[in-house]
Design an enzyme around this catalytic site. Structure first.
Site, PDB file in Angstrom:
ATOM      1  N   LYS A 108      -4.850  14.902 -10.866  1.00 31.09           N
ATOM      2  CA  LYS A 108      -4.097  13.646 -10.979  1.00 31.09           C
ATOM      3  C   LYS A 108      -4.688  12.843 -12.119  1.00 31.09           C
ATOM      4  CE  LYS A 108      -0.684  11.606  -8.792  1.00 31.09           C
ATOM      5  NZ  LYS A 108       0.456  12.285  -8.165  1.00 31.09           N
TER       6      LYS A 108
HETATM    7  P1  NAD Z   1       8.742   4.806  -8.524  1.00 32.94           P
HETATM    8  O1  NAD Z   1       7.850   3.915  -9.302  1.00 32.94           O
HETATM    9  O2  NAD Z   1       9.951   5.389  -9.161  1.00 32.94           O
HETATM   10  O3  NAD Z   1       9.230   4.069  -7.192  1.00 32.94           O
HETATM   11  C1  NAD Z   1       8.400   3.399  -6.298  1.00 32.94           C
HETATM   12  C2  NAD Z   1       9.282   2.428  -5.527  1.00 32.94           C
HETATM   13  O4  NAD Z   1       8.515   1.821  -4.489  1.00 32.94           O
HETATM   14  C3  NAD Z   1       9.830   1.277  -6.370  1.00 32.94           C
HETATM   15  O5  NAD Z   1      11.165   1.030  -6.001  1.00 32.94           O
HETATM   16  C4  NAD Z   1       8.938   0.100  -5.970  1.00 32.94           C
HETATM   17  O6  NAD Z   1       9.588  -1.151  -6.159  1.00 32.94           O
HETATM   18  C5  NAD Z   1       8.762   0.430  -4.508  1.00 32.94           C
HETATM   19  N1  NAD Z   1       7.651  -0.254  -3.865  1.00 32.94           N
HETATM   20  C6  NAD Z   1       6.415  -0.494  -4.310  1.00 32.94           C
HETATM   21  N2  NAD Z   1       5.697  -1.162  -3.388  1.00 32.94           N
HETATM   22  C7  NAD Z   1       6.529  -1.331  -2.317  1.00 32.94           C
HETATM   23  C8  NAD Z   1       6.393  -1.933  -1.040  1.00 32.94           C
HETATM   24  N3  NAD Z   1       5.265  -2.494  -0.663  1.00 32.94           N
HETATM   25  N4  NAD Z   1       7.451  -1.898  -0.195  1.00 32.94           N
HETATM   26  C9  NAD Z   1       8.609  -1.325  -0.556  1.00 32.94           C
HETATM   27  N5  NAD Z   1       8.791  -0.735  -1.742  1.00 32.94           N
HETATM   28  C10 NAD Z   1       7.769  -0.755  -2.606  1.00 32.94           C
HETATM   29  O7  NAD Z   1       7.801   5.958  -7.940  1.00 32.94           O
HETATM   30  P2  NAD Z   1       8.231   7.371  -7.351  1.00 32.94           P
HETATM   31  O8  NAD Z   1       8.128   8.373  -8.443  1.00 32.94           O
HETATM   32  O9  NAD Z   1       9.485   7.235  -6.577  1.00 32.94           O
HETATM   33  O10 NAD Z   1       7.000   7.641  -6.368  1.00 32.94           O
HETATM   34  C11 NAD Z   1       6.943   7.074  -5.056  1.00 32.94           C
HETATM   35  C12 NAD Z   1       5.880   7.806  -4.276  1.00 32.94           C
HETATM   36  O11 NAD Z   1       6.209   9.194  -4.229  1.00 32.94           O
HETATM   37  C13 NAD Z   1       4.468   7.731  -4.823  1.00 32.94           C
HETATM   38  O12 NAD Z   1       3.549   7.758  -3.752  1.00 32.94           O
HETATM   39  C14 NAD Z   1       4.333   9.032  -5.608  1.00 32.94           C
HETATM   40  O13 NAD Z   1       2.994   9.441  -5.764  1.00 32.94           O
HETATM   41  C15 NAD Z   1       5.116   9.957  -4.714  1.00 32.94           C
HETATM   42  N6  NAD Z   1       5.603  11.159  -5.376  1.00 32.94           N
HETATM   43  C16 NAD Z   1       6.418  11.085  -6.459  1.00 32.94           C
HETATM   44  C17 NAD Z   1       6.881  12.260  -7.033  1.00 32.94           C
HETATM   45  C18 NAD Z   1       7.853  12.243  -8.186  1.00 32.94           C
HETATM   46  O14 NAD Z   1       8.259  13.330  -8.617  1.00 32.94           O
HETATM   47  N7  NAD Z   1       8.266  11.101  -8.687  1.00 32.94           N
HETATM   48  C19 NAD Z   1       6.468  13.506  -6.530  1.00 32.94           C
HETATM   49  C20 NAD Z   1       5.651  13.544  -5.400  1.00 32.94           C
HETATM   50  C21 NAD Z   1       5.220  12.361  -4.829  1.00 32.94           C
END
Ligand code: NAD
Length: 418
Positions: A108
């Site tokens: 990471k």
């Molecule tokens: P992103 O930045 O696109 O979205 C995150 C969302 O969460 C945003 O809408 C943000 O406003 C919201 N958010 C933040 N704090 C919040 C809270 N307290 N309450 C409600 N909403 C809140 O990120 P993403 O890519 O969607 O990633 C989200 C999670 O999924 C992370 O933990 C990331 O590590 C995990 N993840 C992402 C991927 C990927 O391919 N994007 C893959 C595996 C895991």
């Protein structure tokens, strides 16, 4: 960011690894190795800002374990990110790639910054300099970054270009999650949400929940949350609430997601979209529903709010959204929880497919990619479910058991150098 003891990210993962190793009689040398990260790089680097100032940013790239193949993991841009969190996320990647049974280790990266307050040109300069700083670890056969919170396909394009300039030729397989024009894969953008959707369907089928009668609540309206919600609606589910960092919206009859997404695009938040009631992030987690998708950040469910969760199924779209204390409470309350290292593996699975396509310069269509993703997710889910039933453990423990079995097989077969 100061964390309370419940939120000690890397220690939580280490504890789970240690406990599962103990139950499985795993050789000590394997357990000891998995309790630490193999390589940890911290960099402090200058970036010229638009107003002429120079700011020094701090970034990390951490390889947890690469016994099963090159290390793989996203890059996060966030003002609160820290070393402990990156270590935890790297370890989760090692476990996730093993559960999905793809030939990768776990890594990471992160930069402490607020991408929301930076211009595109500042972000480009920051990304290119960070890419140079971590280039000693990167490479298609060594360590392959991807997007995470706060980064996107454009950021991956800058990293790919910076790395390629250093080599003197294009190296598309050095990152995944790239734009299609430079060797990205069809289906990659939706892949994590698609994997969450597949996990939800399989969990609901296992519990004999009828989609037409099921209510879904989604925390997070970013890449993972928005795509999961959208695909579940297409599968016949009703999504009653969704949130972003500013709060959530609720309509017990089901949200019109097109409206919600358009409103978010226009105003930066879901709040205020047509025919919805505003709710707080705390209220959203406690809503009456069948399925709760956690797709925001870590530590969403802790010991204080876990007892109020009413969902029957929890899908961990985010990494580490449930603390160990919360996890125990949910299990005691009979919640069927699909853990992060299984539920959100769709992203790294399609990253793997993108990497394979880049290495062989031969690209598949979206149907092929989605079919591969569906097959790999379904296999992983069914294998974890089988261990859960055979060993009478919960889904998270079962996923750790499979991951550790595969990691131990690789480590013991390879042996220790020299
Ligand atoms: P992103 O930045 O696109 O979205 C995150 C969302 O969460 C945003 O809408 C943000 O406003 C919201 N958010 C933040 N704090 C919040 C809270 N307290 N309450 C409600 N909403 C809140 O990120 P993403 O890519 O969607 O990633 C989200 C999670 O999924 C992370 O933990 C990331 O590590 C995990 N993840 C992402 C991927 C990927 O391919 N994007 C893959 C595996 C895991």
């Amino acid at each position: 960011m100061s964390r309370n003891t419940e939120e000690q990210g890397f220690n939580n993962v280490r504890e789970l690894i240690n406990d599962t190793c103990g139950q499985m009689n795993i050789p000590e040398m394997c357990c000891l190795r998995l309790m630490e990260c193999e390589r940890e790089l911290t960099v402090h680097f200058p970036v010229k800002m638009d107003d002429g100032r120079v700011e020094v940013f701090t970034g990390f790239r951490i390889v947890h374990n690469d016994s099963r193949g090159p290390s793989k993991g996203g890059i996060r841009y966030h003002p609160d990110v820290n070393l402990d969190e990156v270590r935890a996320l790297a370890a989760l990647m090692t476990l996730k790639t093993a559960v999905a049974n793809i030939p990768y280790g776990g890594a990471k990266g992160a930069v402490i910054c607020n991408p929301k307050t930076m211009s595109q040109s500042e972000l480009e300069r920051l990304t290119r300099r960070y890419a140079c700083e971590i280039a000693i670890l990167m490479g298609p056969e060594r360590d392959i970054p991807a997007p995470d919170v706060g980064t996107n396909p454009q950021v991956m394009a800058w990293i790919m270009d910076t790395y390629s300039m250093g080599k003197g030729y294009s190296v598309p397989a050095v990152v995944t999650g790239k734009p299609l024009e430079i060797g990205g894969s069809t289906g990659r953008f939706e892949s994590t949400g698609r994997g969450c959707m597949v996990s939800t369907l399989l969990a609901a089928k296992h519990l004999r929940i009828d989609p037409r009668e099921a209510t879904v609540v989604v925390q997070g309206c970013g890449n993972v949350g928005a795509v999961t919600a959208d695909l579940l609606v297409k599968e016949g589910y009703r999504v009653a609430a969704i949130s972003d960092s500013k709060g959530g919206v609720y309509n017990p009859k089901g949200l019109n997601l097109e409206d919600v997404f358009a409103h978010k695009k226009e105003t930066g938040s879901v709040i205020g979209s047509r025919n919805t009631e505003k709710i707080t992030n705390a209220e959203l987690l406690e809503l009456k529903c069948d399925i709760l998708v956690l797709a925001a950040l870590e530590n969403a469910l802790v010991k204080t709010n876990a007892p109020s969760v009413k969902a029957r199924i929890i899908i961990e779209g985010a990494n580490g959204p449930t603390t160990p204390e919360a996890n125990k409470i949910l299990l005691d309350n009979g919640v069927f929880l699909v853990p992060d290292i299984l539920a959100n593996a769709g992203g790294v699975i399609v990253s793997y497919l993108e990497w394979v396509q880049g290495l062989q310069s031969f690209y598949w269509n979206e149907t092929d990619v989605n079919n591969y993703l569906g097959d790999l997710m379904t296999n992983a889910f069914n294998q974890v479910l089988r261990i859960r039933e055979d060993e009478k453990v919960d889904m998270r423990t079962a996923a750790y058991v499979i991951a550790l079995q595969r990691l131990v097989a690789a480590m013991t077969t390879r042996g220790i150098f020299p």
